[in-house]
Design an enzyme around this catalytic site. Structure first.
Site, short mmCIF file in Angstrom:
data_model
loop_
_atom_site.label_atom_id
_atom_site.label_comp_id
_atom_site.label_asym_id
_atom_site.label_seq_id
_atom_site.Cartn_x
_atom_site.Cartn_y
_atom_site.Cartn_z
CB CYS A 1 -4.01 82.04 43.07
SG CYS A 1 -3.47 81.05 42.30
CG ASP B 1 -3.26 96.30 34.63
OD1 ASP B 1 -2.44 95.46 34.38
OD2 ASP B 1 -3.02 97.05 35.59
CG HIS C 1 0.63 79.39 39.65
ND1 HIS C 1 0.19 80.80 40.97
CD2 HIS C 1 1.38 79.38 40.53
CE1 HIS C 1 1.49 80.84 41.22
NE2 HIS C 1 1.99 80.48 40.65
N GLY D 1 10.15 92.31 33.64
CA GLY D 1 9.29 93.38 34.42
C GLY D 1 7.84 92.25 35.16
CG HIS E 1 -1.50 83.65 38.07
ND1 HIS E 1 -2.16 82.67 39.14
CD2 HIS E 1 -1.91 82.96 36.40
CE1 HIS E 1 -3.07 82.08 37.98
NE2 HIS E 1 -2.36 82.34 37.32
CG HIS F 1 -0.22 88.45 33.86
ND1 HIS F 1 0.81 88.46 34.78
CD2 HIS F 1 0.49 90.02 33.40
CE1 HIS F 1 1.67 88.92 35.25
NE2 HIS F 1 1.35 90.28 34.45
CG HIS G 1 0.05 93.14 30.02
ND1 HIS G 1 -0.33 94.40 31.42
CD2 HIS G 1 0.96 92.19 30.70
CE1 HIS G 1 0.30 94.22 32.53
NE2 HIS G 1 1.07 92.78 32.02
P1 DGP Z 1 3.26 92.91 35.30
O1 DGP Z 1 4.40 93.33 35.06
O2 DGP Z 1 3.29 92.10 34.01
O3 DGP Z 1 3.95 91.22 35.70
O4 DGP Z 1 2.47 93.52 35.60
C1 DGP Z 1 0.73 92.52 36.15
C2 DGP Z 1 -0.22 93.45 36.56
O5 DGP Z 1 -1.49 93.16 36.98
C3 DGP Z 1 0.01 95.52 36.70
O6 DGP Z 1 -0.59 95.78 35.23
C4 DGP Z 1 -1.28 95.51 37.10
C5 DGP Z 1 -1.69 94.22 37.41
N1 DGP Z 1 -1.95 94.36 39.08
C6 DGP Z 1 -1.89 93.47 40.29
N2 DGP Z 1 -2.31 93.65 41.11
C7 DGP Z 1 -3.19 93.18 40.78
C8 DGP Z 1 -5.35 93.51 41.38
O7 DGP Z 1 -5.05 92.61 42.62
N3 DGP Z 1 -5.68 94.07 40.40
C9 DGP Z 1 -6.25 93.48 39.25
N4 DGP Z 1 -7.46 94.10 38.71
N5 DGP Z 1 -4.72 94.80 38.73
C10 DGP Z 1 -3.60 94.16 39.65
#
Ligand code: DGP
Length: 112
Positions: free
Chosen positions: A6, A29, A45, A91, A96, A98, A100
């Site tokens: 958010c 990422d 959210h 995992g 929030h 998302h 990949h």
């Molecule tokens: P998951 O395990 O599916 O919840 O992956 C969360 C992903 O979010 C992980 O690959 C790293 C990424 N991530 C976490 N914090 C940040 C951030 O502040 N900025 C960016 N660009 N990615 C982030």
């Protein structure tokens, strides 16, 4: 609620943006695991896929069509993987919703 994604939506936290419109945001990422590793999120959210409601039905279809466009823009012409980690056992580390987008090279299955 202090949600990092958010805060990226509201631009309080910087991110390398790839795509933005009124409904969704896509950004690189912070810890890429393959050469193309983009996160696509709804601006709204939603905690996880387990928290989706009937009213989110169109939004999820919208996200998948945008992922297709983003993958094309990043040259993933031979394919890619869309991953949603859902909940603690799935995992998920950022609560929030998302997706990949993983691509840029051939991916193994099952993931190693
Ligand atoms: P998951 O395990 O599916 O919840 O992956 C969360 C992903 O979010 C992980 O690959 C790293 C990424 N991530 C976490 N914090 C940040 C951030 O502040 N900025 C960016 N660009 N990615 C982030």
């Amino acid at each position: 609620m202090n949600c990092i994604f958010c805060n990226i939506v509201s631009k309080k936290v910087p991110a390398k943006l790839v795509y933005e419109d009124s409904k969704i945001l896509a950004f690189h990422d912070v810890n890429p695991v393959v050469s193309v590793h983009i996160l696509i999120i709804p601006k709204k959210h939603i905690e996880s896929a387990m928290h989706l409601k009937k009213e989110d039905e169109q939004l999820i279809g919208y996200i998948f069509l945008k992922i297709k466009d983003i993958a094309k823009n990043f040259g993933c012409d031979n394919g890619y993987r869309i991953v949603n980690n859902c909940g603690k056992d799935g995992g998920q580390t950022v609560n929030h919703l998302h997706f990949h987008l993983l691509g840029g090279n051939s991916l193994s299955w099952p993931p190693g």
